[in-house]
Design an enzyme around this catalytic site. Structure first.
Site, PDB file in Angstrom:
ATOM      1  N   ASP A  36     -79.087   0.933 -46.660  1.00  0.00           N
ATOM      2  CA  ASP A  36     -78.403   2.236 -46.569  1.00  0.00           C
ATOM      3  C   ASP A  36     -77.215   2.272 -45.603  1.00  0.00           C
ATOM      4  OD1 ASP A  36     -80.222   3.199 -48.380  1.00  0.00           O
ATOM      5  OD2 ASP A  36     -81.531   4.121 -46.873  1.00  0.00           O
ATOM      6  N   HIS A 240     -61.052 -20.157 -32.648  1.00  0.00           N
ATOM      7  CA  HIS A 240     -61.538 -18.912 -33.250  1.00  0.00           C
ATOM      8  C   HIS A 240     -62.795 -18.393 -32.542  1.00  0.00           C
ATOM      9  CE1 HIS A 240     -59.183 -19.988 -37.124  1.00  0.00           C
ATOM     10  NE2 HIS A 240     -58.444 -19.338 -36.261  1.00  0.00           N
ATOM     11  N   ASP A 257     -56.917 -12.641 -27.658  1.00  0.00           N
ATOM     12  CA  ASP A 257     -56.158 -12.521 -28.907  1.00  0.00           C
ATOM     13  C   ASP A 257     -56.731 -11.313 -29.620  1.00  0.00           C
ATOM     14  OD1 ASP A 257     -54.954 -12.750 -31.376  1.00  0.00           O
ATOM     15  OD2 ASP A 257     -55.343 -14.905 -31.604  1.00  0.00           O
ATOM     16  N   ASP A 268     -50.942  -8.481 -33.880  1.00  0.00           N
ATOM     17  CA  ASP A 268     -51.621  -9.757 -33.604  1.00  0.00           C
ATOM     18  C   ASP A 268     -51.015 -10.349 -32.330  1.00  0.00           C
ATOM     19  OD1 ASP A 268     -52.945 -12.146 -33.666  1.00  0.00           O
ATOM     20  OD2 ASP A 268     -51.887 -12.955 -35.416  1.00  0.00           O
ATOM     21  N   HIS A 347     -52.265 -26.159 -33.881  1.00  0.00           N
ATOM     22  CA  HIS A 347     -51.944 -25.186 -34.936  1.00  0.00           C
ATOM     23  C   HIS A 347     -50.430 -25.043 -35.053  1.00  0.00           C
ATOM     24  CE1 HIS A 347     -51.058 -22.156 -31.824  1.00  0.00           C
ATOM     25  NE2 HIS A 347     -52.215 -22.464 -31.244  1.00  0.00           N
ATOM     26  N   HIS A 351     -47.274 -17.224 -38.289  1.00  0.00           N
ATOM     27  CA  HIS A 351     -47.547 -16.848 -39.691  1.00  0.00           C
ATOM     28  C   HIS A 351     -46.894 -15.510 -39.964  1.00  0.00           C
ATOM     29  CE1 HIS A 351     -50.567 -14.190 -37.856  1.00  0.00           C
ATOM     30  NE2 HIS A 351     -50.876 -15.219 -37.091  1.00  0.00           N
ATOM     31  N   HIS A 358     -52.981 -12.598 -41.378  1.00  0.00           N
ATOM     32  CA  HIS A 358     -52.265 -13.755 -41.940  1.00  0.00           C
ATOM     33  C   HIS A 358     -51.692 -13.253 -43.254  1.00  0.00           C
ATOM     34  CE1 HIS A 358     -54.735 -16.896 -39.481  1.00  0.00           C
ATOM     35  NE2 HIS A 358     -54.014 -16.106 -38.740  1.00  0.00           N
ATOM     36  N   GLU A 381     -46.481 -18.026 -31.708  1.00  0.00           N
ATOM     37  CA  GLU A 381     -47.678 -18.157 -30.875  1.00  0.00           C
ATOM     38  C   GLU A 381     -48.028 -19.604 -30.505  1.00  0.00           C
ATOM     39  OE1 GLU A 381     -51.411 -17.460 -33.057  1.00  0.00           O
ATOM     40  OE2 GLU A 381     -50.227 -16.705 -34.728  1.00  0.00           O
ATOM     41  N   TYR A 385     -54.234 -26.465 -25.479  1.00  0.00           N
ATOM     42  CA  TYR A 385     -55.684 -26.405 -25.295  1.00  0.00           C
ATOM     43  C   TYR A 385     -56.132 -27.794 -24.843  1.00  0.00           C
ATOM     44  CZ  TYR A 385     -54.264 -22.739 -28.465  1.00  0.00           C
ATOM     45  OH  TYR A 385     -53.568 -21.689 -29.042  1.00  0.00           O
ATOM     46  N   ARG A 403     -52.594 -19.521 -24.883  1.00  0.00           N
ATOM     47  CA  ARG A 403     -51.752 -19.183 -26.039  1.00  0.00           C
ATOM     48  C   ARG A 403     -50.966 -17.930 -25.661  1.00  0.00           C
ATOM     49  NH1 ARG A 403     -55.172 -19.506 -29.688  1.00  0.00           N
ATOM     50  NH2 ARG A 403     -55.909 -17.376 -30.005  1.00  0.00           N
ATOM     51  N   GLU A 405     -48.723 -15.108 -27.732  1.00  0.00           N
ATOM     52  CA  GLU A 405     -48.395 -14.706 -29.116  1.00  0.00           C
ATOM     53  C   GLU A 405     -47.695 -13.363 -29.126  1.00  0.00           C
ATOM     54  OE1 GLU A 405     -51.842 -14.072 -31.682  1.00  0.00           O
ATOM     55  OE2 GLU A 405     -50.565 -14.269 -33.450  1.00  0.00           O
TER      56      GLU A 405
HETATM   57  N1  GLY Z   1     -55.382 -13.703 -34.501  1.00  0.00           N
HETATM   58  C1  GLY Z   1     -55.240 -14.702 -35.472  1.00  0.00           C
HETATM   59  C2  GLY Z   1     -54.033 -15.478 -35.280  1.00  0.00           C
HETATM   60  O1  GLY Z   1     -53.422 -15.432 -34.250  1.00  0.00           O
HETATM   61  O2  GLY Z   1     -53.588 -16.142 -36.170  1.00  0.00           O
HETATM   62 MN    MN Z   2     -53.647 -13.877 -32.847  1.00  0.00          MN
HETATM   63 MN    MN Z   3     -51.534 -14.972 -35.112  1.00  0.00          MN
END
Ligand code: GLY
Ligand code: MN
Ligand code: MN
Length: 435
Positions: A36, A240, A257, A268, A347, A351, A358, A381, A385, A403, A405
């Site tokens: 429910d 993540h 983040d 973001d 990475h 994006h 994304h 970003e 690390y 990071r 961003e």
């Molecule tokens: N928060 C996800 C990214 O930075 O791509």
């Molecule tokens: Mn992010």
């Molecule tokens: Mn991002």
């Protein structure tokens, strides 16, 4: 978002689909969390982009040139009992009156009505593979029409992905879309600043997450664009990380983040700062390096520049800096060529950003990196690390994750940093944290 903007999008879509063809797209479905209790409903981004309709159990059909109406919305009929238990819903009348559909039908009649709309169409534009039940029904309807060809009807001969057309539209943002993203970013800025001010050794990551969500809600935004990452110390090296349950330690950095969502548009943002308010020597050296790489990447964000230039600029600055600090050894060109930097920067630079964090849109066209255009929004970003168990670097660097961003609008003149209100330099962060 004004109704007229949704209308303009539908008109543009129909122009691209062309006469004798049809496009169909379904809403998102409600999902059960446990008995429910449903997960919070989030409309399908493409469906919302074209309709502005925020209910489950709906399907839109676009039929350019159809005399009796080009835009048909199938949805739930108005039900007083449902209104009493669950709240307002548009019903068939609302679908035409408030959402601009030319015609509306109960979603329960889809199987009776949609097959007729498919007859004699050449192409069906459709997001394939998103909804297995609809995929199945569509095939059945087309097969049925095919069996009727002796009576003079033709079945569609081609299924075409709807996504490509809609996603190219979504990639270039209008002023109204930028305004929504800016609203999401204004709340996100307050959230990151609150987190900096409330950060203290001994508090827990989830308490800082609470501070962030507090600002989103307090500013009228009840959705996060994605689960917040609140990662103290070495947790920041897990890209993540969303457990957010560790205690914050004096002498560690905290990477956050987190972004709010405003009317289906995402912010973001990542900031990294010292738990105790003062960067240590090593933290400051690596932080400044990441920041310098972000400045170098930002310098490449302007119309007619290829998308990968920002990434390449960040790789060059980071690799050069890592050699200078002794975390990598060797020839810089060679280290870039054999991707040694990926041990610490794994990475890409960013994006597209929009309704999805994304966001949609191709990054390459005919195997070439896409050229930036005014109206695109993207993240920049870079990060570093250094795994806690990395034996190839001096102990003093280990376990540091950073990071930075920001969200960037490509403009005719170059770019605008939509998230410029959020402290970013070492001096700015230390000043905010000192209060
Ligand atoms: N928060 C996800 C990214 O930075 O791509
Ligand atoms: Mn992010
Ligand atoms: Mn991002």
């Amino acid at each position: 978002m004004k109704a007229n903007e949704f209308k303009q999008r539908r008109e543009l879509l129909m122009e691209q689909i062309g006469k004798d063809n049809i496009a169909i797209i379904a809403s998102a479905t409600m999902r059960t969390r446990n008995r429910d209790v449903d997960y919070p409903f989030r409309q399908d981004s493409d469906f919302y982009y074209l309709t502005g309709f925020n209910e489950a159990n709906a399907l839109a059909a676009f039929i350019p040139g159809r005399e009796k109406g080009e835009y048909i919305l199938f949805c739930q009929e108005y039900d007083e009992k449902k209104a009493l238990w669950e709240g307002a819903h548009a019903g068939l009348e609302g679908a035409t009156r408030e959402y601009g559909a030319d015609d509306s039908f109960p979603i329960t009649d889809l199987g009776d009505i949609l097959p007729g709309l498919l007859e004699n169409k050449h192409k069906v534009f459709y997001p394939m593979g998103r909804d297995p039940e609809l995929d199945h029904n569509l095939m059945e309807w087309i097969t049925h029409i095919r069996s009727q060809t002796r009576s003079g009807v033709n079945a569609p001969g081609e299924l075409v992905s709807l996504e490509h057309t809609v996603h190219e539209m979504r990639l270039i943002k209008s002023d109204a879309e930028i305004e929504l993203m800016q609203t999401a970013l204004d709340a996100t800025a307050k959230a990151h600043i609150r987190a900096m001010k409330n950060c203290q050794a001994g508090r827990y990551e989830y308490q800082i997450e609470g501070d962030i969500v507090h600002e989103f809600f307090n500013n009228g935004l009840r959705a996060v664009a994605y689960p917040s990452i609140v990662a103290g110390g070495t947790n920041a090296c897990v890209l993540h990380y969303v457990e957010n349950k560790s205690v914050l330690n004096d002498g560690d950095l905290l990477l956050i983040d987190a972004g709010a969502e405003c009317d289906h548009y995402a912010a973001d943002i990542t900031r990294t700062f010292p738990v105790n308010g003062k960067f240590s020597t090593e933290q400051a050296l690596l932080y400044q390096l990441v920041l310098d790489s972000q400045y170098a990447a930002l310098a490449e964000i302007s119309p007619n520049n290829a998308w990968n230039k920002a990434h390449d600029a960040s790789v060059l600055v980071l690799t050069t800096g890592l050699v200078k600090l002794g975390l990598l050894t060797g020839n810089i060109e060679q280290l870039i060529e054999d991707e040694s930097y990926k041990a610490f920067y794994m990475h890409r630079i960013g994006h597209w950003l929009g309704m999805d964090v994304h966001d949609v849109g191709d990054y390459k066209i005919d195997d070439e990196w896409r050229v930036l255009e005014a109206g695109m929004v993207l993240t920049v970003e870079p990060g570093l690390y250094i795994p806690a168990d990395c034996m190839t670097v001096d102990k003093k660097w280990r376990g540091i994750g950073i990071r930075i961003e920001d969200d960037i609008l490509v403009t005719k003149q170059g770019h605008e940093i939509l998230s410029k209100a959020i402290p970013k330099t070492i001096a700015e962060i230390e000043a905010v944290m000192e209060g």
